[in-house]
Scaffold this active site. Structure first.
Site, mmCIF file in Angstrom:
data_model
loop_
_atom_site.group_PDB
_atom_site.id
_atom_site.type_symbol
_atom_site.label_atom_id
_atom_site.label_comp_id
_atom_site.label_asym_id
_atom_site.label_seq_id
_atom_site.Cartn_x
_atom_site.Cartn_y
_atom_site.Cartn_z
ATOM 1 N N CYS A 125 11.730 -38.170 -63.039
ATOM 2 C CA CYS A 125 13.163 -38.360 -62.830
ATOM 3 C C CYS A 125 13.252 -39.526 -61.847
ATOM 4 C CB CYS A 125 13.827 -37.115 -62.255
ATOM 5 S SG CYS A 125 15.563 -37.400 -61.849
ATOM 6 N N CYS A 134 16.317 -39.163 -59.195
ATOM 7 C CA CYS A 134 16.382 -38.109 -58.178
ATOM 8 C C CYS A 134 15.213 -37.146 -58.362
ATOM 9 C CB CYS A 134 17.730 -37.411 -58.180
ATOM 10 S SG CYS A 134 18.346 -36.967 -59.807
ATOM 11 N N SER A 135 15.486 -35.954 -58.829
ATOM 12 C CA SER A 135 14.423 -34.952 -58.890
ATOM 13 C C SER A 135 14.705 -33.919 -59.965
ATOM 14 C CB SER A 135 14.290 -34.273 -57.525
ATOM 15 O OG SER A 135 15.554 -33.766 -57.132
ATOM 16 N N CYS A 136 15.381 -34.340 -61.050
ATOM 17 C CA CYS A 136 15.764 -33.383 -62.098
ATOM 18 C C CYS A 136 14.504 -32.783 -62.734
ATOM 19 C CB CYS A 136 16.618 -34.079 -63.149
ATOM 20 S SG CYS A 136 18.152 -34.704 -62.425
#
Lengths: 216, 109
Positions: A117, A120-122
C-alpha cells in the site's frame, strides 16, 4: 513500579489497564492516555470496550487467510469463486470483509504477485491479522513498486528471472489476498496440513508457501 | 522528481533497506488502534477511513517523515475528535498537562 494515586474524585473505570512494561515518556504516548481518559470520563467510550477491541485484534491472525488458501488448493470450485468474487468466497469460511473490495490473485510457477500500500497501510486484517511494521514502513512502500525483486531478495525470496512479478497497490477501498503457489510434494495432505504451510508473508507475496516437513 | 508529490505518495521513491524484523505492538499502540476502530465504527461512526487518511496526509512533511506510525494515528485522532466536536482543544490540553504532571511525579497509567 509506581502505583496509581487517586488524586481525583471521579469514578471512571481506568483500572482495566495495568501499567505498561515501560512507562510512557513521549508526548504522543501522553496524548493517547489523555484522549482515552477524556473519552472514558465523558462516557464516549468505556474501558471495557477498549479492552474488548484489543482482544478482538489479538484474535485476528493469518490463520484465516491460510484456511482460505488451503481450501482453494483443495477445492477448484472454491478457487474459482475466490478469484471471481473474493468477498463472497471468504464469507463462505466465515470471514467478513466489509466495506472494501477484496481481490484474490494466484501465484503460479510463471507469475508472482506481491502486495503493497504505497499511500498508507491498507491491509486485509480480517484475513492476515495485524500488519507487520515493515508493511507500513516508508522503505517498503517506496521500493516495492520500483524494485520488487530486490525487495523480495531482502525477504529471502529469490525468484527465477523467468517468473513475471506483478505488484498490486492497495487502497482504502480495495485489498488484496495472494494465493501462493501450492508447494510440490503436498499431494494428499489434508486441508489443515496445507494451511499450516501458508504463512502471513506468503499471503502478502513477500514469501512463498513453506515446503512440507522433510522437504528442502 | 519529487516536486508536487503528496507526502504520502511514496511509491517509486528511492529508499534504504527494509527492516524486516517483527515488532510486538506496545500497549499504547494497541490502545490507539482499538480506540480508532471504535470511534470509526458504528454506532459512533464519528468519521470514515478517508477522513482519517485526509487528516494524516495533512500533517506537515517534517512531522509525517519524523513520526512513528501510531504517533500519526493518535495525532489524527486528536484532530478529528476536535473537528467533529467530540472533544475540545482546551479540555485536551488540560488533561495532557495533568497526565504529564502525573508521570513527572512518577505515577502510572
Amino acid at each position: 513500579m509506581s502505583t496509581h494515586t487517586h488524586d481525583h474524585d471521579h469514578d471512571h473505570d481506568h483500572t482495566t489497564f495495568q501499567p505498561d512494561i515501560k512507562d510512557p515518556s513521549q508526548e504522543w504516548e501522553f496524548l493517547e492516555i489523555a484522549l482515552r481518559e477524556l473519552l472514558i470520563e465523558k462516557q464516549i467510550l468505556s474501558a471495557r470496550e477498549i479492552a474488548d477491541e484489543m482482544e478482538a485484534w489479538e484474535r485476528k491472525s493469518p490463520e484465516a487467510g491460510a484456511r482460505v488458501v488451503a481450501r482453494a488448493w483443495c477445492d477448484d470450485g472454491f478457487r474459482q469463486r475466490l478469484l471471481a468474487d473474493a468477498n463472497s468466497a471468504v464469507a463462505e469460511l466465515g470471514v467478513e470483509i466489509e466495506s472494501v473490495e477484496l481481490i484474490a490473485v494466484e501465484n503460479t510457477a510463471d507469475l508472482h504477485h506481491m502486495v503493497v500500500c504505497t499511500l498508507c497501510s491498507c491491509y486485509p486484517r480480517g484475513l492476515l491479522g495485524v500488519p507487520p511494521l515493515w508493511y507500513k514502513s516508508f522503505e517498503y512502500r517506496s521500493r516495492a513498486v520500483r524494485e520488487p525483486r530486490a525487495v523480495l531478495a531482502e525477504f529471502g525470496t529469490e525468484l527465477a528471472d523467468s517468473v513475471e512479478v506483478r505488484v498490486l497497490d492497495s487502497t482504502a477501498d480495495c485489498r488484496h489476498l495472494v494465493i501462493p503457489a501450492r508447494p510440490a510434494g503436498t499431494e494428499g495432505l489434508s486441508e489443515d496440513a496445507l494451511a499450516a504451510l501458508v504463512g502471513r508473508d506468503s499471503l502478502i507475496g513477500t514469501a512463498l508457501a513453506r515446503a512440507p516437513h522433510g522437504e528442502a | 522528481m519529487t516536486t508536487n508529490r503528496a507526502i504520502s505518495d511514496l511509491g517509486g521513491l528511492p529508499a534504504g533497506p527494509i527492516d524486516t524484523h517483527e515488532h510486538e505492538a506496545t500497549l499504547v499502540e494497541r490502545r490507539i488502534d482499538a480506540m480508532m476502530m471504535l470511534l470509526r465504527a458504528k454506532p459512533r461512526a464519528f468519521w470514515v477511513t478517508d477522513e482519517n487518511r485526509r487528516t494524516i496526509e495533512s500533517l506537515t512533511p517534517e512531522f509525517y517523515e519524523g513520526s512513528a506510525y501510531y504517533e500519526r494515528w493518535v495525532t489524527a485522532m486528536r484532530a478529528l475528535l476536535i473537528e467533529k466536536g467530540v472533544l475540545d482543544e482546551a479540555e485536551i490540553e488540560a488533561k495532557l498537562a495533568e497526565v504529564r504532571a502525573r508521570y513527572a511525579a512518577g505515577g502510572a497509567a
